[in-house]
Design a protein around this motif. Structure first.
Motif, short mmCIF file in Angstrom:
data_model
loop_
_atom_site.label_atom_id
_atom_site.label_comp_id
_atom_site.label_asym_id
_atom_site.label_seq_id
_atom_site.Cartn_x
_atom_site.Cartn_y
_atom_site.Cartn_z
N MET A 37 -4.98 -24.15 1.02
CA MET A 37 -5.65 -23.06 1.75
C MET A 37 -6.45 -22.21 0.78
O MET A 37 -5.96 -21.83 -0.27
CB MET A 37 -4.61 -22.21 2.48
N ASN A 38 -7.68 -21.93 1.11
CA ASN A 38 -8.56 -21.19 0.21
C ASN A 38 -8.29 -19.69 0.35
O ASN A 38 -8.52 -19.11 1.41
CB ASN A 38 -10.03 -21.50 0.56
N LYS A 39 -7.81 -19.08 -0.72
CA LYS A 39 -7.48 -17.65 -0.64
C LYS A 39 -8.71 -16.78 -0.43
O LYS A 39 -8.61 -15.65 0.00
CB LYS A 39 -6.75 -17.22 -1.91
N GLY A 40 -9.92 -17.32 -0.73
CA GLY A 40 -11.13 -16.55 -0.55
C GLY A 40 -11.34 -16.09 0.87
O GLY A 40 -11.96 -15.07 1.13
N ARG A 41 -10.81 -16.87 1.83
CA ARG A 41 -10.99 -16.51 3.23
C ARG A 41 -10.36 -15.15 3.53
O ARG A 41 -10.78 -14.46 4.44
CB ARG A 41 -10.38 -17.60 4.11
N PHE A 42 -9.33 -14.78 2.78
CA PHE A 42 -8.60 -13.57 3.10
C PHE A 42 -8.91 -12.42 2.15
O PHE A 42 -8.22 -11.43 2.14
CB PHE A 42 -7.09 -13.88 3.08
N GLN A 43 -9.95 -12.55 1.34
CA GLN A 43 -10.32 -11.49 0.42
C GLN A 43 -11.25 -10.50 1.12
O GLN A 43 -12.39 -10.81 1.44
CB GLN A 43 -11.01 -12.08 -0.82
N ASP A 44 -10.75 -9.29 1.39
CA ASP A 44 -11.54 -8.29 2.09
C ASP A 44 -12.76 -7.89 1.27
O ASP A 44 -12.70 -7.77 0.05
CB ASP A 44 -10.70 -7.03 2.34
N ILE A 45 -13.86 -7.68 1.96
CA ILE A 45 -15.08 -7.19 1.31
C ILE A 45 -15.35 -5.75 1.71
O ILE A 45 -15.31 -4.84 0.89
CB ILE A 45 -16.30 -8.07 1.66
N ARG A 46 -15.61 -5.54 3.00
CA ARG A 46 -15.94 -4.19 3.47
C ARG A 46 -15.84 -4.16 4.98
O ARG A 46 -16.07 -5.16 5.65
CB ARG A 46 -17.37 -3.82 3.02
N GLU A 47 -15.54 -2.99 5.50
CA GLU A 47 -15.49 -2.81 6.95
C GLU A 47 -16.87 -2.46 7.47
O GLU A 47 -17.56 -1.61 6.92
CB GLU A 47 -14.51 -1.70 7.31
N GLU A 48 -17.28 -3.14 8.51
CA GLU A 48 -18.55 -2.88 9.19
C GLU A 48 -18.31 -2.88 10.68
O GLU A 48 -17.68 -3.80 11.22
CB GLU A 48 -19.61 -3.94 8.84
N SER A 49 -18.76 -1.85 11.37
CA SER A 49 -18.64 -1.75 12.82
C SER A 49 -17.21 -1.97 13.30
O SER A 49 -16.96 -2.61 14.31
CB SER A 49 -19.58 -2.76 13.50
N GLY A 50 -16.26 -1.43 12.54
CA GLY A 50 -14.86 -1.50 12.92
C GLY A 50 -14.19 -2.83 12.65
O GLY A 50 -13.06 -3.05 13.08
N MET A 51 -14.87 -3.74 11.93
CA MET A 51 -14.30 -5.05 11.62
C MET A 51 -14.22 -5.22 10.11
O MET A 51 -15.14 -4.81 9.39
CB MET A 51 -15.15 -6.17 12.22
N MET A 52 -13.15 -5.83 9.64
CA MET A 52 -12.98 -6.08 8.22
C MET A 52 -13.50 -7.47 7.88
O MET A 52 -12.90 -8.48 8.26
CB MET A 52 -11.50 -5.96 7.81
N PHE A 53 -14.62 -7.53 7.20
CA PHE A 53 -15.20 -8.81 6.82
C PHE A 53 -14.61 -9.29 5.51
O PHE A 53 -14.23 -8.50 4.64
CB PHE A 53 -16.72 -8.69 6.74
N VAL A 54 -14.52 -10.61 5.38
CA VAL A 54 -13.86 -11.23 4.23
C VAL A 54 -14.83 -12.18 3.55
O VAL A 54 -15.86 -12.56 4.10
CB VAL A 54 -12.59 -11.99 4.65
N ARG A 55 -14.48 -12.54 2.33
CA ARG A 55 -15.30 -13.50 1.58
C ARG A 55 -15.14 -14.88 2.22
O ARG A 55 -14.03 -15.40 2.32
CB ARG A 55 -14.86 -13.52 0.13
N VAL A 56 -16.24 -15.47 2.64
CA VAL A 56 -16.20 -16.74 3.34
C VAL A 56 -15.85 -17.86 2.36
O VAL A 56 -16.41 -17.94 1.27
CB VAL A 56 -17.55 -17.03 4.03
N ALA A 57 -14.93 -18.72 2.77
CA ALA A 57 -14.45 -19.79 1.90
C ALA A 57 -15.61 -20.65 1.41
O ALA A 57 -16.49 -21.03 2.18
CB ALA A 57 -13.43 -20.64 2.65
N GLU A 58 -15.59 -20.94 0.11
CA GLU A 58 -16.54 -21.85 -0.54
C GLU A 58 -17.98 -21.34 -0.48
O GLU A 58 -18.92 -22.12 -0.63
CB GLU A 58 -16.44 -23.25 0.07
N HIS A 59 -18.16 -20.05 -0.28
CA HIS A 59 -19.50 -19.46 -0.29
C HIS A 59 -19.54 -18.29 -1.28
O HIS A 59 -18.55 -17.59 -1.47
CB HIS A 59 -19.89 -18.96 1.10
N SER A 60 -20.71 -18.10 -1.86
CA SER A 60 -20.95 -16.93 -2.70
C SER A 60 -21.50 -15.81 -1.84
O SER A 60 -22.01 -16.03 -0.74
CB SER A 60 -21.93 -17.27 -3.83
#
Length: 207
Positions: free
Chosen positions: A1-24
């Motif tokens: 399981m790619n831990k990048g999927r669960f790495q928080d980046i920033r909240e926008e419009s009430g949603m917590m966006f995360v680093r997308v797996a295998e993407h920069s």
């Protein structure tokens, strides 16, 4: 399981966006808002851009649905204007026009920032601490944009959009803006998601 999927980046419009797996990540907000050129700072922009050698994901987050009063009974004054417009083969702007025009601006500006036209690309003029908002800058500048190059996927994430409204929203967004975006880049797709669907696709995390 790619831990990048669960790495928080920033909240926008009430949603917590995360680093997308295998993407920069190209974190658009600090990248453009702090850029030295006034015109770039003022431009409308999407919230995030993720990229890989295969595809680029452009994400815009919203909390509101587009307004559309086309089914409401118009006042007599509006009805007269509509008749006159039809005679002249014009079309009156609907109430949700700003919603879609803003999406066109944000998504096409993302392509403008990324396209490898060297003299106009922001990536060629980035310096100092602004580089921290871009993962693997030199690789991003070499991204291939030709007809057989990377695919661009635009995501409109509307936090509380009902599941049954998503297909019609996608259809309307595609009808309104996809032809404009394909003029910029022929290999592009557009999806409309709510928070639940965005989590399924690894874009955000429901807390």
């Amino acid at each position: 399981m790619n831990k990048g999927r669960f790495q928080d980046i920033r909240e926008e419009s009430g949603m917590m966006f995360v680093r997308v797996a295998e993407h920069s990540l190209l974190d658009v907000e600090p990248f453009l808002s702090e850029h030295s050129h006034e015109g770039w700072r003022a431009m409308q922009r999407p919230d995030f851009i993720f990229w890989s050698k295969r595809d680029v994901l452009v994400i815009e987050a919203k909390t509101t649905l587009p307004r559309d009063r086309s089914c409401e009974k118009p006042s007599s004054e509006i009805a007269d204007l509509q008749k006159e417009a039809r005679k002249r083969h014009h079309r009156l702007v609907r109430d949700d026009a700003f919603f879609y025009s803003a999406l066109v601006a944000k998504f096409s500006n993302a392509l403008l920032a990324l396209k490898t036209c060297r003299q106009n690309s922001l990536l060629n003029n980035l310096s100092g601490r602004w580089k921290q908002s871009v993962d693997h800058l030199e690789e991003l500048k070499r991204l291939h944009w030709g007809e057989r190059g990377c695919k661009v996927v635009f995501y409109l994430v509307i936090k509380d959009a009902p599941d049954d409204a998503l297909p019609s929203l996608k259809l309307e967004c595609s009808r309104r803006i996809l032809h404009v975006l394909r003029a910029w880049h022929s290999r592009c797709e557009l999806f409309v998601l709510n928070e639940k669907e965005a989590e399924r696709q690894g874009l955000c995390r429901i807390r």
